[in-house]
Design an enzyme around this catalytic site. Sequence first.
Site, PDB file in Angstrom:
ATOM      1  N   ARG A  62      14.231   2.253  17.432  1.00  0.00           N
ATOM      2  CA  ARG A  62      14.023   2.798  18.089  1.00  0.00           C
ATOM      3  C   ARG A  62      12.975   3.561  18.768  1.00  0.00           C
ATOM      4  NH1 ARG A  62      13.440   8.284  17.770  1.00  0.00           N
ATOM      5  NH2 ARG A  62      15.237   8.805  15.486  1.00  0.00           N
ATOM      6  N   TYR A 115      19.845   6.016  44.558  1.00  0.00           N
ATOM      7  CA  TYR A 115      21.298   5.301  44.266  1.00  0.00           C
ATOM      8  C   TYR A 115      21.714   6.996  43.898  1.00  0.00           C
ATOM      9  CZ  TYR A 115      23.832   3.954  39.935  1.00  0.00           C
ATOM     10  OH  TYR A 115      25.079   4.217  39.089  1.00  0.00           O
ATOM     11  N   ASP A 187      11.446   2.968  42.757  1.00  0.00           N
ATOM     12  CA  ASP A 187      12.778   2.317  42.033  1.00  0.00           C
ATOM     13  C   ASP A 187      13.026   0.742  42.555  1.00  0.00           C
ATOM     14  OD1 ASP A 187      15.096   1.030  41.568  1.00  0.00           O
ATOM     15  OD2 ASP A 187      16.311   2.568  41.474  1.00  0.00           O
ATOM     16  N   LYS A 212      21.046  -4.841  37.141  1.00  0.00           N
ATOM     17  CA  LYS A 212      21.222  -5.872  37.993  1.00  0.00           C
ATOM     18  C   LYS A 212      20.650  -7.231  38.702  1.00  0.00           C
ATOM     19  CE  LYS A 212      23.159  -1.446  39.159  1.00  0.00           C
ATOM     20  NZ  LYS A 212      22.368  -0.147  39.930  1.00  0.00           N
TER      21      LYS A 212
HETATM   22  C1  LIG Z   1      22.169   0.671  39.639  1.00  0.00           C
HETATM   23  C2  LIG Z   1      20.801   1.268  39.829  1.00  0.00           C
HETATM   24  C3  LIG Z   1      20.710   1.986  38.993  1.00  0.00           C
HETATM   25  C4  LIG Z   1      20.926   2.670  38.049  1.00  0.00           C
HETATM   26  O1  LIG Z   1      20.699   1.841  36.672  1.00  0.00           O
HETATM   27  P1  LIG Z   1      21.937   1.881  35.735  1.00  0.00           P
HETATM   28  O2  LIG Z   1      21.089   0.656  35.191  1.00  0.00           O
HETATM   29  O3  LIG Z   1      23.499   1.598  36.502  1.00  0.00           O
HETATM   30  O4  LIG Z   1      21.489   3.195  34.643  1.00  0.00           O
HETATM   31  C5  LIG Z   1      19.060   2.711  39.587  1.00  0.00           C
HETATM   32  N1  LIG Z   1      18.952   2.375  40.673  1.00  0.00           N
HETATM   33  C6  LIG Z   1      19.470   1.665  41.460  1.00  0.00           C
HETATM   34  C7  LIG Z   1      18.367   1.772  42.882  1.00  0.00           C
HETATM   35  C8  LIG Z   1      19.901   1.074  40.800  1.00  0.00           C
HETATM   36  O5  LIG Z   1      20.510  -0.147  41.649  1.00  0.00           O
END
Ligand SMILES: *Cc1c(COP(=O)(O)O)cnc(C)c1O
Length: 398
Positions: A62, A115, A187, A212
């Site tokens: 962890r 998101y 992000d 992603k």
């Molecule tokens: C999918 C996504 C998230 C969240 O991520 P997870 O891995 O699904 O928790 C955050 N920001 C963007 C731009 C995303 O496409």
Amino acid sequence: MSKMNLKNVSFDTLCVHGSGGYDPATGAVGIPIYQSSTFAFKNAKHGADIFTGEQEGYVYTRIGNPTQAAFEKEMAFLEGGEAALAFGSGMAAISTVVLSLCKSGDHIVSSNALYGGTHSLFVHTLPKWGITVSEIDQVDPANFEKAITPATKMIYIETPANPTLVLADIREVAKIARKHQLPVVIDNTFSTPYFQRPLQLGADIVVHSATKYIGGHGDTVAGVVIGKKEFIDVLRGEFLRDLGGIISPLNAWLLVRGLKTLAVRMRRHEQNALQVAKFLQFHPKVETVFYPGLSTHPQHDIAKKQMSGFGGMVSFVLKGGRKAGEKLMNSVQVFTLAVSLGDVDSLIEHPASMTHSTYSPEDLITVGIDEGLVRLSVGIEDANDLIQDLTQALKGIN
Ligand SMILES: *Cc1c(COP(=O)(O)O)cnc(C)c1O
């Protein structure tokens, strides 16, 4: 360990070698999956010294693990940051960063195009803990400054935003933030460091849904945060330790493997997305196309200033609106009707009823998520096959 001086190599080479090369313990060329929850100490003093920080070493997965560390090291290199910290999901990364910077009574200024999960965290969950968020239109950087109050503790942006592909001018927002001594969190999921490096543009902290493009193969859920070592040390030592949203060694390994092809994948995603966007732009049944690489994108100039490429995400609205969009999603054969994005496979989805169903109908309108908006994550298949698929699906629509 790698014999290469990684400071002097190009991004493509860093993707392949940046996790540090072969395993010093065994010579394994691929980083091993250290599937162990705990790590043996040589003796009681060694254990105590690791806990006080006098000696480096692993304690418990962890708090750190060699496979996680290989991924983190590479992400820090690729984003041009000092350090990185991996999480079990993008949302674990985002929520842990927010909780590390804000407490009850504090305020966040955020763009409103986000998101769906981040929007839900900001407007539904954080207020329960006394943290408030002002979501503003990020097109005009002055909107960020107007929303800052004495309680503001951070600025949060997503650029290009999911799913409208609206941009924020990172340099301008960072200037405002510096004036008010606020950290800017970005992000960078849509661009990846291959196309956009926010830390070089003045941002302080980068977050990703590594699920992603970083993983790239649609086989894992993960997140990562990149920033100054001092910040990452506190994030790991206090907030990840206490909140516990860690990544598993297997998933960290999948990300290291995914990164090896990041540069080639991103180039192909972009080439394909540009062809698909151009095809849609001139199709008689299409009303509007959103892609930062099109000269008709209202912020194309900002895109060119801060991105070295425009990514693989394309959104569009059909003249027949939502009904036509639904018919299209039911008719495609190469594209898969599924949420998520950044996979080698092409995906299609309907934000208003799926990824962005956390927005109220009024908020969807404010943010520009048309009821008829369809989002494509353009994969790395042959672009002609993708265009042919959209052509046949569009034929059946009025
Ligand atoms: C999918 C996504 C998230 C969240 O991520 P997870 O891995 O699904 O928790 C955050 N920001 C963007 C731009 C995303 O496409």
